[in-house]
Motif scaffolding. Structure first.
Motif, PDB file in Angstrom:
ATOM      1  N   LYS A   1      47.220  40.582  47.127  1.00  0.00           N
ATOM      2  CA  LYS A   1      45.863  41.004  47.460  1.00  0.00           C
ATOM      3  C   LYS A   1      44.924  39.823  47.223  1.00  0.00           C
ATOM      4  CE  LYS A   1      44.978  44.684  48.460  1.00  0.00           C
ATOM      5  NZ  LYS A   1      44.777  45.944  47.757  1.00  0.00           N
TER       6      LYS A   1
ATOM      7  N   LYS B   1      43.401  41.625  52.125  1.00  0.00           N
ATOM      8  CA  LYS B   1      42.104  41.613  51.454  1.00  0.00           C
ATOM      9  C   LYS B   1      41.994  42.805  50.512  1.00  0.00           C
ATOM     10  CE  LYS B   1      37.138  41.237  52.596  1.00  0.00           C
ATOM     11  NZ  LYS B   1      36.169  41.221  53.720  1.00  0.00           N
ATOM     12  N   ASP B   2      41.320  42.624  49.387  1.00  0.00           N
ATOM     13  CA  ASP B   2      41.359  43.601  48.313  1.00  0.00           C
ATOM     14  C   ASP B   2      40.543  44.864  48.570  1.00  0.00           C
ATOM     15  OD1 ASP B   2      42.347  44.381  45.771  1.00  0.00           O
ATOM     16  OD2 ASP B   2      40.402  43.919  44.882  1.00  0.00           O
TER      17      ASP B   2
ATOM     18  N   ASN C   1      41.172  37.745  46.992  1.00  0.00           N
ATOM     19  CA  ASN C   1      39.837  37.849  46.422  1.00  0.00           C
ATOM     20  C   ASN C   1      38.778  37.886  47.538  1.00  0.00           C
ATOM     21  OD1 ASN C   1      37.857  37.972  44.478  1.00  0.00           O
ATOM     22  ND2 ASN C   1      38.377  36.025  43.510  1.00  0.00           N
TER      23      ASN C   1
ATOM     24  N   THR D   1      43.538  48.063  44.309  1.00  0.00           N
ATOM     25  CA  THR D   1      42.574  47.892  45.389  1.00  0.00           C
ATOM     26  C   THR D   1      41.206  47.988  44.735  1.00  0.00           C
ATOM     27  OG1 THR D   1      44.063  48.881  47.028  1.00  0.00           O
ATOM     28  CG2 THR D   1      41.722  48.759  47.598  1.00  0.00           C
ATOM     29  N   THR D   2      40.658  46.852  44.319  1.00  0.00           N
ATOM     30  CA  THR D   2      39.450  46.840  43.490  1.00  0.00           C
ATOM     31  C   THR D   2      38.184  46.504  44.252  1.00  0.00           C
ATOM     32  OG1 THR D   2      39.516  44.486  42.859  1.00  0.00           O
ATOM     33  CG2 THR D   2      40.928  45.995  41.606  1.00  0.00           C
TER      34      THR D   2
ATOM     35  N   ILE E   1      43.957  38.035  43.866  1.00  0.00           N
ATOM     36  CA  ILE E   1      43.682  38.945  42.759  1.00  0.00           C
ATOM     37  C   ILE E   1      44.991  39.460  42.184  1.00  0.00           C
ATOM     38  CG2 ILE E   1      42.774  41.256  42.232  1.00  0.00           C
ATOM     39  CD1 ILE E   1      40.493  40.649  44.170  1.00  0.00           C
ATOM     40  N   HIS E   2      45.920  39.774  43.059  1.00  0.00           N
ATOM     41  CA  HIS E   2      47.268  40.208  42.661  1.00  0.00           C
ATOM     42  C   HIS E   2      48.256  39.508  43.577  1.00  0.00           C
ATOM     43  CE1 HIS E   2      50.805  42.693  41.897  1.00  0.00           C
ATOM     44  NE2 HIS E   2      50.911  42.830  43.203  1.00  0.00           N
TER      45      HIS E   2
END
Length: 506
Positions: A94, A52-53, A96, A62-63, A34-35
């Protein structure tokens, strides 16, 4: 870990990245980050790690793979991230995941699905919910990856992608900074290409001894000393475990031989039994009768806890407000549109399941009964393991519980074992298009072998082993799971390391 171990870990991962990853594995977009940090510099004494996010990293998003947290950046860092940095770890990104950790295939993400890099014919599941972390390790983008395991979310992706996935004993690794899904089940764990980097961090690196005062689920230092057979004594090196394999007894749960088990995974399981016997270990059949009701109990308890944990996400007190969600609609509450738009389909389903099971009309028939089943699962494991559970009083085995014809070890009951060996997943990675047409119950079946250890809070690790000659379904690799008694993590990692040496994946 000392400098020598850090350097060995880094050198091993560099070799993996440069020599052992087939180029065809990069022909699809796996979407596992993700990032990603662009300029991560790794010193000679360090190692790379992905997160892990749903685990907070200061200054980074941190989504939880959810639209609800699309703009959220944590003001602090999770304890486990800090611990890895202190041991020479360099953060690389981070990963997905399934939204809020709810899923078995990493397809329920606001950032798009994670795909398995082992297959370039059709898109296949990478497992969930820590699919991004598993893929990052598989492709060599990180030496170690952090994940969370609630009902198998580390072990299932490990089995599907052909890496090692370890869920520690509940309460060992701090959960401060982890966005909760189900508090009584959530466990932070690790993924790597082999067992050694995990052992170096958790056992040699001392994570097993570190209590976090800011995490109410973290075992106290006094409890850790009481649970550890050697107290604070220096643990043995990974290779020093089991110098006399004839003293080891490994149980094969007969209740795990279900009709849905793929024949090639069954064959790999049998081959592992033979390899352990030839090594010198004693291998015996055992029974865990509560297995057949563990999965439905889990899917009552986990959604119930999730419905409570996610109640704060309303766009008013917490989370992003949906467009047009700032006015009341006829017959609706203020945040109904916000929750409807920002939560994904699977999250909404589990919230509804959990809310119903906690309702006054259903609680006794569902939630309370599921808690009783959980106690039965814990009791079954305690009866099977020779080492007593340090947190519970030992219960004598009731011989009236045995089925007719079941063989007794002695007058006290059936054989007791040091470890259990079983498949991690009943099937090989399914095609994404097949997953999308499955009903929820079919998808939940993937957790049938991983959920029992989660309900009991036991250490469990998935190890890749050969399965056929490059067969299409699994790429020639299956995941087998080793389980041990509570806080017997060092020996669980040791026997997993031995299994990977006995059955190496080429």
């Amino acid at each position: 870990m000392n400098t020598v171990r850090h350097r060995a870990c880094h050198a091993s991962a560099t070799l993996t990245r440069s020599l052992r990853i087939p180029s065809r594995w990069r022909t699809i977009s796996t979407n596992h980050f993700i990032h990603r940090e662009k300029d991560a510099v790794v010193p000679d004494s360090g190692f790379t790690f992905a997160v892990k996010d749903n685990i907070a990293t200061a200054g980074h998003p941190t989504t939880c793979a959810s639209a609800f947290l699309r703009d959220y950046e944590s003001p602090f860092e999770a304890t486990v991230v800090r611990q890895l940095r202190e041991r020479g770890g360099v953060f690389v990104g981070k990963t997905n995941m399934d939204e809020f950790g709810m899923g078995s295939h990493s397809l329920n993400s606001a950032h798009g699905p994670v795909l398995n890099p082992k297959f370039d014919d059709v898109p296949r599941s990478a497992g969930g919910s820590s699919g991004g972390s598993a893929v990052a390790v598989r492709l060599g983008d990180a030496d170690v990856a952090l994940g969370t395991d609630t009902g198998g979310s580390i072990r299932l992706p490990a089995a599907y992608t052909g890496v090692v996935g370890y869920k520690p004993s509940y309460g060992m690794i701090s959960r401060r900074g982890v966005v909760p899904y189900a508090n009584s089940l959530d466990t932070v764990g690790f993924l790597a290409r082999d067992v050694k980097p995990i052992y170096d961090l958790v056992i040699d690196g001392g994570l097993i001894h570190e209590h976090d005062e800011l995490d109410p689920t973290s075992l106290t230092s006094q409890s850790r000393r009481r649970c550890s057979p050697g107290g604070d004594r220096r643990p043995p090196k990974l290779e020093e475990h089991f110098r006399n394999p004839s003293e080891i007894t490994i149980g094969i749960p007969q209740d795990y031989r279900i009709a849905e088990l793929h024949p090639s995974i069954l064959a790999a399981w049998a081959a592992a039994e033979d390899a352990l016997r030839k090594w010198g270990a004693r291998v015996v059949p055992v029974r865990l009768p509560s297995t057949q009701v563990a999965l439905p109990a889990y899917y009552v308890l986990a959604p119930a806890e999730a419905s409570s944990n996610l109640a704060k996400y309303d766009g008013v007190r917490y989370g992003s407000r949906a467009e047009g969600g700032d006015t009341d609609a006829s017959g609706e509450v203020l945040y109904s549109r916000t929750r409807g738009d920002n939560f994904g389909r699977e999250v909404r389903r589990r919230i509804l399941m959990g809310t119903y099971s906690l309702s006054s009309e259903a609680m006794d028939n569902y939630f309370v009964q599921a808690q009783r089943v959980r106690r039965l699962v814990q009791r079954d494991f305690d009866r099977v393991f020779a080492r007593p559970n340090p947190l519970r009083d030992e219960e004598p085995f009731d011989l009236s519980d045995l089925e007719d014809g079941w063989e007794l070890e002695n007058k006290r009951g059936p054989a007791q074992v040091d470890f259990l060996l079983c498949p991690t997943a009943p099937t090989f990675p399914p095609r994404v298009e097949d997953v999308r047409t499955q009903g929820p119950v079919d998808s939940y079946m993937n957790d049938v072998f991983t959920v029992p250890a989660s309900l009991a809070g036991l250490p469990a690790i998935s190890v890749p082993v050969p399965a056929g000659n490059g067969m299409e379904e699994g790429g020639g690799v299956a995941g087998l799971q080793v389980l041990g008694q509570f806080w017997d993590d060092a020996r669980v990692l040791g026997i997993a390391h031995q299994l990977s040496r006995l059955m190496p994946v080429v």
